[in-house]
Enzyme design. Structure first.
Site, mmCIF file in Angstrom:
data_model
loop_
_atom_site.group_PDB
_atom_site.id
_atom_site.type_symbol
_atom_site.label_atom_id
_atom_site.label_comp_id
_atom_site.label_asym_id
_atom_site.label_seq_id
_atom_site.Cartn_x
_atom_site.Cartn_y
_atom_site.Cartn_z
ATOM 1 N N TYR A 167 0.827 -1.211 0.000
ATOM 2 C CA TYR A 167 0.000 0.000 0.000
ATOM 3 C C TYR A 167 0.862 1.263 0.000
ATOM 4 O O TYR A 167 0.576 2.199 0.750
ATOM 5 C CB TYR A 167 -0.927 0.018 1.226
ATOM 6 C CG TYR A 167 -1.751 -1.235 1.400
ATOM 7 C CD1 TYR A 167 -2.597 -1.679 0.395
ATOM 8 C CD2 TYR A 167 -1.683 -1.980 2.571
ATOM 9 C CE1 TYR A 167 -3.352 -2.829 0.541
ATOM 10 C CE2 TYR A 167 -2.430 -3.133 2.727
ATOM 11 C CZ TYR A 167 -3.270 -3.554 1.714
ATOM 12 O OH TYR A 167 -4.014 -4.689 1.867
ATOM 13 N N ASP A 216 -17.394 -12.958 6.698
ATOM 14 C CA ASP A 216 -15.944 -12.793 6.715
ATOM 15 C C ASP A 216 -15.581 -12.207 8.080
ATOM 16 O O ASP A 216 -15.721 -11.003 8.315
ATOM 17 C CB ASP A 216 -15.536 -11.862 5.564
ATOM 18 C CG ASP A 216 -14.037 -11.583 5.552
ATOM 19 O OD1 ASP A 216 -13.351 -11.945 6.522
ATOM 20 O OD2 ASP A 216 -13.574 -10.981 4.570
HETATM 21 C C1 LIG Z 1 -12.397 -8.621 6.634
HETATM 22 C C2 LIG Z 1 -11.134 -8.974 5.932
HETATM 23 N N1 LIG Z 1 -11.133 -9.962 5.026
HETATM 24 C C3 LIG Z 1 -10.006 -10.341 4.376
HETATM 25 C C4 LIG Z 1 -8.809 -9.700 4.627
HETATM 26 C C5 LIG Z 1 -7.560 -10.120 3.895
HETATM 27 O O1 LIG Z 1 -6.686 -10.761 4.758
HETATM 28 P P1 LIG Z 1 -5.131 -10.913 4.373
HETATM 29 O O2 LIG Z 1 -4.556 -9.544 4.423
HETATM 30 O O3 LIG Z 1 -4.594 -11.825 5.426
HETATM 31 O O4 LIG Z 1 -5.076 -11.514 3.018
HETATM 32 C C6 LIG Z 1 -8.763 -8.664 5.554
HETATM 33 C C7 LIG Z 1 -7.511 -7.945 5.819
HETATM 34 O O5 LIG Z 1 -7.475 -6.869 6.338
HETATM 35 C C8 LIG Z 1 -9.949 -8.296 6.227
HETATM 36 O O6 LIG Z 1 -9.982 -7.297 7.126
#
Ligand SMILES: Cc1ncc(COP(=O)(O)O)c(C=O)c1O
Length: 432
Positions: A25, A247
């Site tokens: 980022y 999620d």
């Molecule tokens: C809700 C959610 N899903 C998926 C992800 C992706 O996870 P990663 O960065 O371990 O790939 C994040 C990362 O911040 C997240 O907050």
């Protein structure tokens, strides 16, 4: 120079590495130099130059027990001596089997079939693949799309990007290049619920699933919604026969005040994704957990109905050992009480920002505290100001937030909130 002396000379590895590292980022050309970290301990980050920061972010929400917790370290040390990793194809081991069993027992309802991977984005990809194949295995080949929500963020891999809100998000430039899903408003009230029903009526036959971050949309802006919204989503998913995916990569493991956000809503998703605090912030690990009826769609004499997925480091023994030790800590130590105490302290102390010029909203849920600004003109300058205050706080967009380790001491948390109040009073990042 002997290797050891070189390793101790941080400027050597720092400067030599800067020409080769590619950071997340970040516009590498214009970014401020990153901070070099030497050690972590508890809620502190020790910088290589001798400064020490109180951590307000818990390393992207992972280090829920603080850093270097002795119980997790011992578990990882023990596992390292026995077996750091073994492939998961055709082989299993105690740490992964125990963890799968413990997660199944901890999660509500019949969320009891655990598929491991190594990052949140991959866990989301697997959830999406599971949902798509669930329909294929049941003979419905037309269900190929997902409904996802404005303000949502699910990761940086291609499939996960496609269900992340492109507006104002970080994946804007890929619009049109990704598989097209439906990005709708969250059904937070009757009007938006009606609008979602209309969207579904148009697409019902083609929807494989709905995906949402329950209670808190994290990286999309630390936006909160209530349990009723999740209940509506469950009803809507049931009406169109789509799978509901929660999620909980951000919200899981206590961050919202309960072990999982879905418990507060008493809503059972069909698939749940976990990562971040799963391993207590030590090693990369993620899980996609399915309910029995989802798993049953794959249970067959037909090899074509198997889930054809298998990340190389799936079920890594060190990471699973860390996760088992992290779950021990949730059992033995009063984490959820600590979350509640952090929440009330943040609510009290961040309230001083309310009404200050440039402040749009102040909100707290569980151990997440947010000061939303009208705008932040210079994020990099604001981040640097926090470091000068001796804290690690990493605002993004127009959000200044705290997600500290649950083990943070009250006086350390006060240092974090005081830094926020001070910089907001000084017009935090208003300068362009
Ligand atoms: C809700 C959610 N899903 C998926 C992800 C992706 O996870 P990663 O960065 O371990 O790939 C994040 C990362 O911040 C997240 O907050």
């Amino acid at each position: 120079m002997p290797y050891n002396r070189r390793a101790m000379d941080w400027k050597h590895w720092y400067e030599a590495g800067l020409d080769h590292i590619w950071l997340p980022y970040a516009q590498m050309k214009t970014m401020r130099p990153p901070l070099a970290v030497a050690r972590t301990q508890g809620c502190r980050i020790a910088l290589a130059d001798g400064r020490e920061l109180i951590d307000g972010i818990a390393s992207w929400w992972t280090a829920c027990h603080g850093y270097n917790h002795p119980h997790i370290r011992q578990a990882v040390d023990r596992q390292l001596a026995a077996m750091p990793h073994v492939m998961f194809g055709g082989l299993v081991h105690q740490q992964a089997m125990t963890l799968a069993q413990r997660l199944a027992a901890l999660l509500p309802g019949d969320l009891d079939r655990v598929f491991f991977s190594e990052s949140g984005s991959v866990a989301v990809e697997i959830a999406m693949k599971m949902a798509l194949q669930y329909w294929i295995n049941r003979g419905e080949r037309g269900r190929t799309r997902f409904i996802a929500f404005k303000g949502g963020y699910h990761g940086d891999t291609t499939g996960a990007m496609a269900v992340t809100d492109p507006d104002g998000g970080m994946h804007d430039i890929f619009r049109g290049l990704l598989p097209e899903h439906v990005i709708a408003d969250l059904p937070t009230d009757a009007a938006s619920a009606d609008a979602l029903e209309l969207v579904l009526a148009r697409h019902a036959e083609s929807i494989a699933g709905l995906i949402v971050e329950p209670l808190v949309q994290g990286a999309g802006g630390m936006r909160f919604h209530d349990a009723a919204t999740l209940k509506r989503l469950r009803e809507i998913a049931d009406r169109c026969g789509a799978l509901l995916v929660f999620d909980e990569i951000f919200t899981g493991f206590g961050r919202t005040g309960t072990m999982f956000a879905c418990e507060q809503a008493e809503v059972l998703p069909d698939i749940i994704t976990l990562s971040k605090a799963l391993s207590g912030g030590t090693l990369p690990l993620a899980a996609t957990v399915a309910r029995r009826h989802v798993f049953e769609a794959f249970w067959s004499d037909d090899p074509a109905k198997a889930l054809m997925h298998g990340p190389t480091y799936m079920g890594n023994a060190l990471a699973c050992a860390a996760a088992n030790a992290s779950l021990d800590l949730f059992e033995r130590e009063p984490r959820l009480r600590q979350v509640a105490a952090i929440g009330s302290q943040m609510a009290q102390e961040l309230a001083a920002c309310r009404g200050l010029p440039g402040v749009r909203d102040v909100r707290v849920m569980g151990a997440t505290g947010v000061v939303e600004m009208e705008r932040i003109g210079d994020l990099a300058a604001l981040r640097a100001r926090f470091v000068e205050e001796g804290v690690f706080v990493r605002p993004f967009g127009r959000i200044i937030y705290l997600t500290p380790p649950f083990t943070i001491e009250a006086h350390e948390l006060s240092r974090l909130t005081a830094a926020i109040v001070k910089l907001v009073r000084q017009g935090a990042g208003q300068e362009t």
